[in-house]
Motif scaffolding. Structure first.
Motif, PDB file in Angstrom:
ATOM      1  N   CYS A  15     -10.142   2.338 -15.200  1.00 41.98           N
ATOM      2  CA  CYS A  15      -9.473   3.086 -14.128  1.00 41.98           C
ATOM      3  C   CYS A  15     -10.248   4.340 -13.745  1.00 41.98           C
ATOM      4  O   CYS A  15      -9.668   5.358 -13.385  1.00 41.98           O
ATOM      5  CB  CYS A  15      -8.052   3.462 -14.560  1.00 41.98           C
ATOM      6  N   ASP A  16     -11.581   4.277 -13.875  1.00 42.90           N
ATOM      7  CA  ASP A  16     -12.379   5.459 -13.598  1.00 42.90           C
ATOM      8  C   ASP A  16     -12.620   5.692 -12.113  1.00 42.90           C
ATOM      9  O   ASP A  16     -13.142   6.716 -11.738  1.00 42.90           O
ATOM     10  CB  ASP A  16     -13.739   5.355 -14.307  1.00 42.90           C
ATOM     11  N   THR A  22      -6.149   1.778  -7.750  1.00 40.79           N
ATOM     12  CA  THR A  22      -5.282   1.101  -6.788  1.00 40.79           C
ATOM     13  C   THR A  22      -4.945  -0.307  -7.269  1.00 40.79           C
ATOM     14  O   THR A  22      -3.810  -0.774  -7.129  1.00 40.79           O
ATOM     15  CB  THR A  22      -5.961   1.029  -5.405  1.00 40.79           C
ATOM     16  N   PHE A  23      -5.943  -1.007  -7.822  1.00 41.54           N
ATOM     17  CA  PHE A  23      -5.721  -2.352  -8.368  1.00 41.54           C
ATOM     18  C   PHE A  23      -4.620  -2.314  -9.417  1.00 41.54           C
ATOM     19  O   PHE A  23      -3.671  -3.113  -9.384  1.00 41.54           O
ATOM     20  CB  PHE A  23      -7.024  -2.882  -8.984  1.00 41.54           C
ATOM     21  N   VAL A  24      -4.722  -1.388 -10.350  1.00 39.80           N
ATOM     22  CA  VAL A  24      -3.745  -1.296 -11.441  1.00 39.80           C
ATOM     23  C   VAL A  24      -2.370  -0.919 -10.909  1.00 39.80           C
ATOM     24  O   VAL A  24      -1.352  -1.535 -11.270  1.00 39.80           O
ATOM     25  CB  VAL A  24      -4.213  -0.280 -12.501  1.00 39.80           C
ATOM     26  N   TYR A  43       4.622  -1.785 -18.300  1.00 34.58           N
ATOM     27  CA  TYR A  43       4.036  -2.272 -17.054  1.00 34.58           C
ATOM     28  C   TYR A  43       2.620  -1.722 -16.871  1.00 34.58           C
ATOM     29  O   TYR A  43       1.684  -2.450 -16.546  1.00 34.58           O
ATOM     30  CB  TYR A  43       4.895  -1.853 -15.859  1.00 34.58           C
ATOM     31  N   ILE A  44       2.468  -0.411 -17.072  1.00 33.34           N
ATOM     32  CA  ILE A  44       1.165   0.228 -16.886  1.00 33.34           C
ATOM     33  C   ILE A  44       0.158  -0.285 -17.902  1.00 33.34           C
ATOM     34  O   ILE A  44      -0.992  -0.611 -17.577  1.00 33.34           O
ATOM     35  CB  ILE A  44       1.305   1.760 -16.994  1.00 33.34           C
ATOM     36  N   VAL A  97      -2.744  -7.941  -4.602  1.00 33.44           N
ATOM     37  CA  VAL A  97      -3.448  -6.760  -5.099  1.00 33.44           C
ATOM     38  C   VAL A  97      -4.809  -6.625  -4.409  1.00 33.44           C
ATOM     39  O   VAL A  97      -5.185  -5.545  -3.952  1.00 33.44           O
ATOM     40  CB  VAL A  97      -3.628  -6.851  -6.628  1.00 33.44           C
ATOM     41  N   VAL A  98      -5.524  -7.736  -4.324  1.00 33.74           N
ATOM     42  CA  VAL A  98      -6.852  -7.734  -3.698  1.00 33.74           C
ATOM     43  C   VAL A  98      -6.760  -7.319  -2.233  1.00 33.74           C
ATOM     44  O   VAL A  98      -7.609  -6.562  -1.728  1.00 33.74           O
ATOM     45  CB  VAL A  98      -7.498  -9.129  -3.835  1.00 33.74           C
TER      46      VAL A  98
END
Length: 278
Positions: A15-16, A22-24, A43-44, A97-98
């Motif tokens: 998540c850098d 945004t994906f996560v 969830y996270i 998501v994509v």
């Protein structure tokens, strides 16, 4: 559970950058819509772990992931939830998501959703514009009785969901496809609380206060039928509809004949118009 790569202090290496964040976060929303975890923290954690599961761990500093990377993520999602998520549903989730992260074109190139869906939808929109010449502007389609004022006059076709909102409504319906299927599979008595929770979630996802009229299954045909609903109005009543309500209000709050004709201001106008000469 897939292993998530975490640094000291709890930050996930996947998540850098903004794309992966945004994906996560979008994947978290998809998982929440299906109520697949027991807490926000889970969830996270699961979303971060799944995002880290491909061989490239979604390192997006240079380029988006390959189709193979995303397919690996889909299989991890299926394996993790052990039967609660089928491969088709997992692909729909990751496809959504994509779309949010890298756009419609990138998602479309994956070929996961019905290959003809996007092209056919675009064709339907164009076909509608060509054949109807923007019916929402009030082109005459024949003579008959106006459904609002009940006068025998020349009629125009009013799309209950205005064409200007179609692309937005279509995207919302496809994004909510899994949640819609879950909602309609729940028994009112046995799973009342879960169904109520899912209904509230859907109302937020779709931007509507009443979801009773949405398709029970999201397919190309069901979405097309939903968008193409019309009623026949005289030009005077048609103009009043668009003067009284915005396009968004019509699409989300007045998208059935009963809802539209249940509006007090429109009913009042219809009664007045019924006494006027055609």
């Amino acid at each position: 559970m897939p292993s998530s790569s975490r640094r000291k202090g709890g930050a996930c290496r996947c998540c850098d950058n903004d794309d992966t964040k945004t994906f996560v976060s979008t994947l978290v929303g998809q998982l929440m819509s299906l109520q697949l975890c027991s807490s926000d923290e889970e969830y996270i954690s699961v979303a971060e772990a799944i995002a880290s599961s491909s061989s490239s761990s979604l390192s997006l500093d240079e380029a988006p992931p390959s189709k193979e990377d995303l397919e690996e993520i889909v299989l991890t999602l299926v394996d993790y939830f052990e039967g609660d998520v089928k491969e088709h549903d997992a692909k729909n989730m990751i496809h959504t998501v994509v779309m949010d992260v890298w756009g419609d074109d990138f998602a479309e190139n994956l070929g996961w959703i019905d290959n003809d869906t996007a092209d056919s939808d675009e064709h339907d929109d164009n076909e509608g514009n060509e054949s109807d010449d923007d019916d929402d502007d009030g082109d005459f389609v024949g003579e008959g009785e106006c459904q609002l004022c009940e006068r025998a006059v020349k009629l125009t076709r009013h799309h209950l969901i205005p064409k200007t909102t179609w692309s937005r409504i279509k995207k919302r319906l496809w994004n909510a496809a899994s949640a819609i299927e879950t909602y309609h599979s729940l028994d009112d008595e046995i799973s009342h609380e879960k169904k109520e929770f899912t209904r509230n979630k859907l109302e937020k996802m779709l931007g509507m206060t009443d979801i009773s009229d949405i398709p029970k299954a999201i397919t190309h045909d069901s979405v097309r039928s939903y968008l193409f609903k019309v009623c026949l109005l005289c030009r005077q009543c048609h103009s009043a509809v668009h003067r009284i309500h915005t396009e968004t209000e019509l699409a989300t709050e007045y998208n059935t004949i009963d809802k539209l004709f249940g509006d007090e201001e429109l009913l009042k106008f219809g009664k007045w118009a019924s006494k006027q000469r055609p």
